[in-house]
Design a protein around this motif. Structure first.
Motif, PDB file in Angstrom:
ATOM      1  N   ALA A 438      -0.336   6.834  -3.690  1.00  0.00           N
ATOM      2  CA  ALA A 438      -1.645   7.078  -3.807  1.00  0.00           C
ATOM      3  C   ALA A 438      -1.240   6.520  -2.291  1.00  0.00           C
ATOM      4  O   ALA A 438      -2.706   6.294  -1.014  1.00  0.00           O
ATOM      5  CB  ALA A 438      -2.180   6.825  -4.762  1.00  0.00           C
ATOM      6  N   ALA A 439      -1.066   4.618  -2.117  1.00  0.00           N
ATOM      7  CA  ALA A 439      -1.559   4.168  -0.939  1.00  0.00           C
ATOM      8  C   ALA A 439      -0.487   4.650  -0.089  1.00  0.00           C
ATOM      9  O   ALA A 439      -1.190   4.513   1.074  1.00  0.00           O
ATOM     10  CB  ALA A 439      -0.773   2.621  -1.574  1.00  0.00           C
ATOM     11  N   SER A 440       0.585   5.338  -0.194  1.00  0.00           N
ATOM     12  CA  SER A 440       1.089   6.002   1.555  1.00  0.00           C
ATOM     13  C   SER A 440       0.741   6.986   1.821  1.00  0.00           C
ATOM     14  O   SER A 440       0.916   6.867   3.127  1.00  0.00           O
ATOM     15  CB  SER A 440       2.539   6.165   0.634  1.00  0.00           C
ATOM     16  OG  SER A 440       3.410   5.396  -0.055  1.00  0.00           O
ATOM     17  N   GLY A 444      -3.621   4.588   8.048  1.00  0.00           N
ATOM     18  CA  GLY A 444      -3.649   3.289   8.471  1.00  0.00           C
ATOM     19  C   GLY A 444      -2.487   2.984   7.750  1.00  0.00           C
ATOM     20  O   GLY A 444      -1.882   1.244   8.011  1.00  0.00           O
ATOM     21  N   VAL A 445      -1.776   3.317   6.596  1.00  0.00           N
ATOM     22  CA  VAL A 445      -0.377   2.059   6.066  1.00  0.00           C
ATOM     23  C   VAL A 445       0.538   3.146   6.545  1.00  0.00           C
ATOM     24  O   VAL A 445       0.749   4.766   6.425  1.00  0.00           O
ATOM     25  CB  VAL A 445      -1.556   2.801   4.510  1.00  0.00           C
ATOM     26  CG1 VAL A 445       0.253   2.328   3.723  1.00  0.00           C
ATOM     27  CG2 VAL A 445      -2.331   2.186   3.975  1.00  0.00           C
ATOM     28  N   GLN A 446       1.176   2.239   6.312  1.00  0.00           N
ATOM     29  CA  GLN A 446       3.109   2.616   7.406  1.00  0.00           C
ATOM     30  C   GLN A 446       3.663   2.402   6.287  1.00  0.00           C
ATOM     31  O   GLN A 446       4.364   3.233   5.877  1.00  0.00           O
ATOM     32  CB  GLN A 446       3.839   1.435   7.826  1.00  0.00           C
ATOM     33  CG  GLN A 446       4.933   1.086   8.739  1.00  0.00           C
ATOM     34  CD  GLN A 446       4.701   2.161   9.355  1.00  0.00           C
ATOM     35  OE1 GLN A 446       3.912   2.652  10.032  1.00  0.00           O
ATOM     36  NE2 GLN A 446       6.166   2.481   9.643  1.00  0.00           N
ATOM     37  N   VAL A 463       2.549  -3.476   1.123  1.00  0.00           N
ATOM     38  CA  VAL A 463       2.078  -2.441   1.429  1.00  0.00           C
ATOM     39  C   VAL A 463       1.720  -2.880   2.464  1.00  0.00           C
ATOM     40  O   VAL A 463       1.235  -4.052   3.254  1.00  0.00           O
ATOM     41  CB  VAL A 463       0.204  -1.672   1.685  1.00  0.00           C
ATOM     42  CG1 VAL A 463      -0.095  -0.759   2.740  1.00  0.00           C
ATOM     43  CG2 VAL A 463       0.524  -1.626  -0.144  1.00  0.00           C
ATOM     44  N   VAL A 464       2.325  -2.397   3.665  1.00  0.00           N
ATOM     45  CA  VAL A 464       2.381  -2.501   5.641  1.00  0.00           C
ATOM     46  C   VAL A 464       1.333  -1.831   5.933  1.00  0.00           C
ATOM     47  O   VAL A 464       1.651  -0.375   5.629  1.00  0.00           O
ATOM     48  CB  VAL A 464       3.889  -3.184   5.895  1.00  0.00           C
ATOM     49  CG1 VAL A 464       3.784  -3.512   7.028  1.00  0.00           C
ATOM     50  CG2 VAL A 464       4.120  -3.404   5.171  1.00  0.00           C
ATOM     51  N   ARG A 482      -8.376   0.849  -0.901  1.00  0.00           N
ATOM     52  CA  ARG A 482      -8.973   0.152  -2.575  1.00  0.00           C
ATOM     53  C   ARG A 482      -9.496   1.390  -3.623  1.00  0.00           C
ATOM     54  O   ARG A 482      -9.281   1.845  -4.367  1.00  0.00           O
ATOM     55  CB  ARG A 482     -10.174  -0.944  -1.895  1.00  0.00           C
ATOM     56  CG  ARG A 482      -9.524  -1.764  -1.900  1.00  0.00           C
ATOM     57  CD  ARG A 482     -10.439  -3.275  -2.029  1.00  0.00           C
ATOM     58  NE  ARG A 482      -9.933  -4.849  -1.958  1.00  0.00           N
ATOM     59  CZ  ARG A 482     -10.720  -5.906  -1.417  1.00  0.00           C
ATOM     60  NH1 ARG A 482     -11.949  -5.752  -1.215  1.00  0.00           N
ATOM     61  NH2 ARG A 482      -9.725  -6.441  -1.802  1.00  0.00           N
ATOM     62  N   THR A 483     -10.326   2.315  -2.775  1.00  0.00           N
ATOM     63  CA  THR A 483     -10.637   3.242  -2.445  1.00  0.00           C
ATOM     64  C   THR A 483      -9.438   4.693  -3.750  1.00  0.00           C
ATOM     65  O   THR A 483      -9.883   5.240  -4.637  1.00  0.00           O
ATOM     66  CB  THR A 483     -11.347   5.059  -1.845  1.00  0.00           C
ATOM     67  OG1 THR A 483     -12.179   3.810  -1.266  1.00  0.00           O
ATOM     68  CG2 THR A 483     -11.710   5.949  -2.850  1.00  0.00           C
ATOM     69  N   ALA A 484      -8.468   4.787  -2.920  1.00  0.00           N
ATOM     70  CA  ALA A 484      -7.121   5.170  -3.345  1.00  0.00           C
ATOM     71  C   ALA A 484      -6.974   4.600  -4.416  1.00  0.00           C
ATOM     72  O   ALA A 484      -6.120   5.179  -5.861  1.00  0.00           O
ATOM     73  CB  ALA A 484      -6.068   6.009  -2.032  1.00  0.00           C
TER      74      ALA A 484
END
Length: 684
Positions: A438-440, A444-446, A463-464, A482-484
């Motif tokens: 989900a973070a990926s 804006g997330v590399q 997370v980068v 944070r939402t994700a």
């Protein structure tokens, strides 16, 4: 306060030479005891933090610290060369990795070259439980080892959280001594100009200087006993506050003493009268500042609350030295201390022929017009604050760019901006892969990967981000992240430097909502207690707040359009409010307390404020200029926060001194007449 009991200040009222000597010796012995026996302060990396313990990023850090090696923070060694790295450079970097592992017993990883071959990085885990001094020493060793025996043209820089912390500590290396010397020099110069005496300035400077050192030790002792860490920014602000406010009180007392020397043959009787007349205003003004600072203890930000505690303790010490030690020190030498302008019994008071004796009649001749014009000027200046922004990126917090910040820029030119300050997500092991996925997907997330080394209850997702640390884009990405991740794992926690910046901004906004109304209430209560007038308290409080907003508006325009600072530090507006409102009301207290004294004697509202302005105008102006100059001294420390605070408070104090106290307040008193003192008997 007109019925002030002089017995309350028995020690502060030296009666004869013997008692003056006794009081002075007691004060000096107490100061010496504190200097000799006060314990050292508690130190910690969180002293300057705006992050409360219950913030999401703080909870994430606490969870990670429970993991094996979870409290480690990466120092990043950056290798670069103009024109790109060569094969020999990577070989040399590899040798430095081995040296870091062998010499410092650190598990350095790398070198990892960038895709374009211009930069390579090495990650060095640094223990998170080190003291500030230990961390600084280790970072210095990493820099020495990493930069040793390199090919010509190959440059190394060290960044990451430990390096930034070490560079911040270097900012305050020797800061106390530097700040003290500059502050004392500024105070000495202004006292010489004020008194035009070759030696009078020595007495108040020595007394307040000793008070400042005692206050610093008292703050250290409070830190040791409470376990609350302090750093150079807290002690620096406290020192400036003690010097500025303490010298203000000294100026007011000495001015009244000189006035009484023209009425009394005995200098001891003159000092008794001076202390009795000046003490109510000094205690009211200092009480307002102390209570205002103590309200900061209700703030969630550790940095703000610790400044409140340290400042309140320091100011209490300053009042003791101003009202107890200084009267004894001033009355011992005799009138010659004022040479060459020695006050004699029966001499005319030159204040009645000074500048402010002409300003008073001028502004009270057409009070309604002057009041409205003054308020329009203040409101116009306050409009500049409408576009104010808060929150500085990590590379925007220093006036001089340290190595760790320069290294971030080098790293960001070839790697994703968040490489040096990765974001961490704490999740349950069962949901870790889903959280990483989900973070990926967040813009804006590399990258987002599950780190090895978790336990049965906690997993770490590294997370980068693509954006530079602390930038507006990075903070917006944190909100989306944070939402994700909360949608996937409601118990997950997002931490890391950028998440801390988001939480600090939210904390600062919450603190302003909590603290500002309480400070206003304190100011109103103190004004009511001193002046016994609802109208006076409301009008003086309102003009002081308007003066703060005006300083904030002008200050923001200067920061944004002249100095090129993209935002204010999150702590600046609240700290500036505390200092400007609490300190700014001092001058209105000094003026209106004297006006009330004159009003009780004459019953003439306009005449009383004109006389009060003539008598107090010179000393209040000197006090305002001195306080503004002292706060500006904060600029000798290369932190944007302190520079902004110095500019705002310095300009705001001058605005209060000249425009509010010198023009608006006298015009308002003349315009409202007796109603200004309602509902006290003076208003009837």
């Amino acid at each position: 306060m007109t019925s002030f009991d002089h017995r309350t200040f028995f020690l502060a009222r030296p009666v004869g030479r013997g008692r003056s000597v006794a009081v002075l010796l007691v004060g000096l012995l107490l100061g010496a005891a504190v200097l000799a026996f006060a314990p050292g302060p508690t130190e910690g990396s969180d002293a300057g933090s705006n992050l409360p313990d219950d913030a999401e990023s703080a909870l994430a850090q606490e969870r990670l610290a429970a993991l094996p090696d979870g409290d480690e923070a990466p120092a990043i060694v950056v290798f670069s060369r103009d024109g790109g790295l060569e094969a020999a450079d990577l070989t040399a970097a590899g040798e430095r990795v081995q040296a870091l592992s062998d010499d410092l017993d650190l598990e350095a990883v790398g070198p990892i070259p960038s895709d374009d071959g211009t930069v390579a990085l090495v990650t060095v885990p640094v223990p998170g439980d080190l003291s500030n001094d230990e961390n600084s020493e280790l970072v210095a060793e990493i820099r020495d080892v990493a930069g040793d025996a390199l090919p010509d043209g190959l440059v190394t820089e060290v960044t990451g959280g430990p390096a930034v912390q070490a560079d911040l500590g270097e900012v305050f290396s020797g800061a106390d001594t530097r700040l003290l010397l500059v502050t004392a020099s500024v105070v000495a110069l202004l006292l010489i100009i004020t008194y035009r005496s070759p030696w009078l300035w020595i007495v108040p400077l020595a007394v307040i200087g000793l008070g400042d050192r005692v206050a610093a030790k008292v703050v250290d002792a409070i830190s040791a006993w409470s376990g609350l860490a302090v750093d150079g920014s807290i002690t620096g602000i406290t020192s400036v506050l003690v010097f500025g406010a303490g010298t203000n009180y000294a100026l007011l007392l000495i001015a009244r003493y000189r006035e009484e020397l023209r009425r009394h043959e005995s200098r001891h009787e003159a000092m008794r009268q001076a202390v009795g007349a000046a003490a109510p205003a000094i205690l009211s003004s200092s009480g307002t500042v102390i209570l205002g600072l103590l309200t900061l203890l209700l703030a969630d930000s550790p940095f703000v609350s610790r400044i409140g505690l340290a400042g309140a303790a320091g100011l209490a010490v300053a009042v003791f030295f101003a009202l107890v030690v200084l009267p004894a020190a001033m009355s011992l030498p005799g009138r010659w201390l004022f040479w060459p302008f020695v006050p004699r019994v029966g001499d005319d008071d030159s204040a009645h022929r000074g500048l402010w004796s002409r300003v008073g009649p001028a502004v009270t001749r057409r009070p309604a017009l002057v009041t409205i014009a003054g308020l329009v000027v203040l409101v116009t200046m306050a409009l500049g604050a409408l576009g104010l922004r808060t929150g500085l990126a990590q590379d925007e917090q220093f006036l001089d760019t340290p190595e760790s910040i320069a290294a971030q820029s080098t790293l960001s030119s070839a790697f994703p901006g968040g490489t040096a300050s990765p974001t961490t997500v704490v999740a349950s092991p069962a949901e870790a892969e889903a959280v990483a996925a989900a973070a990926s997907e967040v813009d804006g997330v590399q990258s987002a990967t599950v780190s090895p080394g978790g336990d049965d209850s906690t997993a770490e997702v590294r997370v980068v981000l693509e954006s530079d640390p602390g930038s507006a884009d990075a903070l917006a990405t944190i909100e989306d992240l944070r939402t994700a991740v909360h949608d996937v794992d409601p118990d997950s926690l997002v931490g890391g430097p950028d998440a801390e910046a988001v939480d600090e901004a939210a904390t600062a906004a919450s603190d302003r909502t909590t603290v500002i109304p309480l400070v206003l209430a304190v100011v109103l209560v103190m004004l009511l207690a001193l002046l016994r007038s609802v109208v006076a308290a409301v009008l003086l409080g309102a003009t002081t707040v308007l003066s703060y907003l005006s300083a904030l508006g002008v200050g923001w325009l200067v920061f944004d359009h002249v100095l090129g600072w993209p935002a204010m530090d999150v702590s600046t507006p609240l700290l500036a409010f505390i200092f400007l409102v609490a300190l700014g009301v001092d001058y209105n207290i000094f003026l209106t307390a004297r006006a009330r004294e004159e009003m009780a004697a004459t019953g003439d509202a306009t005449g009383s404020i004109v006389t009060a302005l003539a008598v107090t105008g010179g000393v209040i102006t000197s006090a305002g200029i001195l306080l503004a100059a002292v706060f500006t001294v904060l600029g000798v420390l290369p932190l944007v926060l302190l520079a902004q605070l110095g500019v705002l408070v310095g300009f705001g104090v001058l605005l209060d001194t000249v425009v509010v106290r010198g023009v608006v307040t006298p015009a308002m008193v003349a315009w409202t007449g007796r109603r200004f003192w309602w509902p006290s008997r003076l208003g009837r």
